[in-house]
Design an enzyme around this catalytic site. Structure first.
Site, PDB file in Angstrom:
ATOM      1  N   ASP A  13       0.805  -1.228   0.000  1.00  0.00           N
ATOM      2  CA  ASP A  13       0.000   0.000   0.000  1.00  0.00           C
ATOM      3  C   ASP A  13       0.836   1.275   0.000  1.00  0.00           C
ATOM      4  O   ASP A  13       0.464   2.271   0.636  1.00  0.00           O
ATOM      5  CB  ASP A  13      -0.961   0.023   1.198  1.00  0.00           C
ATOM      6  CG  ASP A  13      -2.049  -1.037   1.095  1.00  0.00           C
ATOM      7  OD1 ASP A  13      -2.433  -1.378  -0.046  1.00  0.00           O
ATOM      8  OD2 ASP A  13      -2.510  -1.526   2.138  1.00  0.00           O
ATOM      9  N   VAL A  14       1.959   1.263  -0.699  1.00  0.00           N
ATOM     10  CA  VAL A  14       2.759   2.487  -0.827  1.00  0.00           C
ATOM     11  C   VAL A  14       2.587   3.133  -2.202  1.00  0.00           C
ATOM     12  O   VAL A  14       3.121   4.211  -2.447  1.00  0.00           O
ATOM     13  CB  VAL A  14       4.254   2.231  -0.566  1.00  0.00           C
ATOM     14  CG1 VAL A  14       4.480   1.795   0.871  1.00  0.00           C
ATOM     15  CG2 VAL A  14       4.830   1.221  -1.546  1.00  0.00           C
ATOM     16  N   LYS A  38       1.817  -8.114 -13.744  1.00  0.00           N
ATOM     17  CA  LYS A  38       1.647  -8.342 -12.295  1.00  0.00           C
ATOM     18  C   LYS A  38       1.680  -9.853 -12.067  1.00  0.00           C
ATOM     19  O   LYS A  38       0.634 -10.514 -12.051  1.00  0.00           O
ATOM     20  CB  LYS A  38       0.317  -7.741 -11.829  1.00  0.00           C
ATOM     21  CG  LYS A  38       0.018  -7.882 -10.345  1.00  0.00           C
ATOM     22  CD  LYS A  38       0.672  -6.816  -9.525  1.00  0.00           C
ATOM     23  CE  LYS A  38       0.203  -6.889  -8.066  1.00  0.00           C
ATOM     24  NZ  LYS A  38       0.872  -5.886  -7.222  1.00  0.00           N
ATOM     25  N   ASP A  55      -5.507  -4.166  -9.170  1.00  0.00           N
ATOM     26  CA  ASP A  55      -4.241  -3.556  -9.576  1.00  0.00           C
ATOM     27  C   ASP A  55      -3.809  -4.061 -10.950  1.00  0.00           C
ATOM     28  O   ASP A  55      -3.350  -3.288 -11.798  1.00  0.00           O
ATOM     29  CB  ASP A  55      -3.145  -3.850  -8.549  1.00  0.00           C
ATOM     30  CG  ASP A  55      -3.336  -3.083  -7.246  1.00  0.00           C
ATOM     31  OD1 ASP A  55      -4.150  -2.135  -7.236  1.00  0.00           O
ATOM     32  OD2 ASP A  55      -2.680  -3.431  -6.255  1.00  0.00           O
ATOM     33  N   GLU A 116       5.308  -5.377 -11.884  1.00  0.00           N
ATOM     34  CA  GLU A 116       4.976  -4.867 -10.548  1.00  0.00           C
ATOM     35  C   GLU A 116       5.001  -5.982  -9.516  1.00  0.00           C
ATOM     36  O   GLU A 116       4.368  -7.034  -9.700  1.00  0.00           O
ATOM     37  CB  GLU A 116       3.599  -4.206 -10.549  1.00  0.00           C
ATOM     38  CG  GLU A 116       3.262  -3.582  -9.200  1.00  0.00           C
ATOM     39  CD  GLU A 116       1.835  -3.078  -9.125  1.00  0.00           C
ATOM     40  OE1 GLU A 116       1.204  -3.297  -8.069  1.00  0.00           O
ATOM     41  OE2 GLU A 116       1.361  -2.472 -10.097  1.00  0.00           O
ATOM     42  N   GLY A 119       3.523  -6.505  -2.377  1.00  0.00           N
ATOM     43  CA  GLY A 119       4.050  -6.171  -1.062  1.00  0.00           C
ATOM     44  C   GLY A 119       5.432  -5.558  -1.136  1.00  0.00           C
ATOM     45  O   GLY A 119       5.760  -4.808  -2.053  1.00  0.00           O
ATOM     46  N   PRO A 205       1.911  13.571  -6.261  1.00  0.00           N
ATOM     47  CA  PRO A 205       1.252  14.186  -5.103  1.00  0.00           C
ATOM     48  C   PRO A 205       0.092  13.325  -4.616  1.00  0.00           C
ATOM     49  O   PRO A 205      -0.325  12.382  -5.298  1.00  0.00           O
ATOM     50  CB  PRO A 205       0.758  15.523  -5.663  1.00  0.00           C
ATOM     51  CG  PRO A 205       0.544  15.258  -7.116  1.00  0.00           C
ATOM     52  CD  PRO A 205       1.619  14.285  -7.518  1.00  0.00           C
ATOM     53  N   TYR A 206      -0.417  13.665  -3.446  1.00  0.00           N
ATOM     54  CA  TYR A 206      -1.597  12.952  -2.958  1.00  0.00           C
ATOM     55  C   TYR A 206      -2.777  13.301  -3.860  1.00  0.00           C
ATOM     56  O   TYR A 206      -3.147  14.473  -4.008  1.00  0.00           O
ATOM     57  CB  TYR A 206      -1.920  13.338  -1.517  1.00  0.00           C
ATOM     58  CG  TYR A 206      -3.182  12.678  -1.018  1.00  0.00           C
ATOM     59  CD1 TYR A 206      -3.171  11.347  -0.623  1.00  0.00           C
ATOM     60  CD2 TYR A 206      -4.385  13.376  -0.981  1.00  0.00           C
ATOM     61  CE1 TYR A 206      -4.327  10.719  -0.186  1.00  0.00           C
ATOM     62  CE2 TYR A 206      -5.552  12.762  -0.544  1.00  0.00           C
ATOM     63  CZ  TYR A 206      -5.509  11.433  -0.156  1.00  0.00           C
ATOM     64  OH  TYR A 206      -6.659  10.819   0.258  1.00  0.00           O
ATOM     65  N   ILE A 207      -3.356  12.282  -4.474  1.00  0.00           N
ATOM     66  CA  ILE A 207      -4.490  12.470  -5.378  1.00  0.00           C
ATOM     67  C   ILE A 207      -5.540  11.424  -5.024  1.00  0.00           C
ATOM     68  O   ILE A 207      -5.278  10.225  -5.149  1.00  0.00           O
ATOM     69  CB  ILE A 207      -4.084  12.295  -6.858  1.00  0.00           C
ATOM     70  CG1 ILE A 207      -2.945  13.244  -7.225  1.00  0.00           C
ATOM     71  CG2 ILE A 207      -5.280  12.505  -7.773  1.00  0.00           C
ATOM     72  CD1 ILE A 207      -2.385  13.004  -8.624  1.00  0.00           C
TER      73      ILE A 207
END
EC number: 6.3.3.3
Length: 227
Positions: A13-14, A38, A55, A116, A119, A205-207
């Site tokens: 979750d980063v 993935k 994802d 990707e 974790g 940025p935080y979006i």
């Protein structure tokens, strides 16, 4: 030109998928053939077409080359847990030969393949092994995604240290602001730029609902293309 990169995260979750999408969008703007891969995803939903991970679906949509879902995400595990727990729950054995075969297939059809991870760097895929073993086997250059929040400095520096100790090439990093309230943001970025010693590809940025947005403008893809 064919390049493949592994997108690693400092933790779960980063923002690995957000960063992967941003890189794919930036590469698409350069008219490159791209595939997002993935290999292992834990936490999937049952659909009429089979198990699907959100994802992996985002990567499929962001890529410029049309690829069947099963080739993008060969192991779509139902349980939202560590892959080794989810695989054991479903009596599935993650076969590196399958992961490698799909990767080779993607390399034949794209200019750039983004792989990707799941974790963090040492995420287990069985009781005895981690996904990083397969990354080492494929000798993939690594891009590290750092979720900017309290504690990220230690996580980022430790992860970078282990990637290098594993003999892999850490080629860049992406800052993803996961918490708009994080204090001392600029100072955190400054420290990461100084200590990671590899190029910063960009800052996202935080979006809210970032996975649904076009994020290519936040990434300098030239850094990867010049490698």
């Amino acid at each position: 030109m064919m390049k493949a990169f592994f997108i690693a995260g400092t933790d779960t979750d980063v923002g690995k998928t957000v960063a992967s999408k941003a890189i794919l969008h930036a590469l698409a703007a350069k008219d490159l053939r791209t595939i997002g891969y993935k290999p292992v995803a834990a936490g999937s939903d049952k659909t009429p077409e089979g198990w699907r991970n959100s994802d992996a679906l985002h990567l499929q949509k962001a890529a410029t080359v049309a690829v069947d879902y099963e080739d993008i995400n060969p192991y779509a595990l139902e349980l939202p847990a560590s892959p080794h727990i989810a695989a054991k729950h479903e009596k599935v054995e993650i076969d590196y030969a399958v992961l490698s075969r799909k990767l080779a297939q993607h390399k034949e059809n794209a200019d750039v393949v983004l792989v990707e991870g799941a974790g963090g760097w040492r995420v287990p895929v069985s009781d005895t092994d981690s996904l990083s073993t397969w990354v080492k086997q494929e000798d993939l250059p690594v891009v590290l995604v750092v979720g900017i929040k309290l504690g990220c400095l230690s996580h980022a520096l430790l992860t970078a240290e282990v990637i290098k100790a594993d003999g892999l090439n850490l080629v860049g990093w992406v800052a993803n602001r996961v918490n708009p309230g994080t204090e001392h943001y600029a100072e955190i970025i400054d420290m990461l730029e100084e200590r990671l010693e590899v190029p910063k590809l960009g800052e996202i940025p935080y979006i809210p609902s970032a996975k649904r947005k076009d994020l290519g403008k936040y990434i300098n893809a030239d850094v990867l293309l010049e490698l």
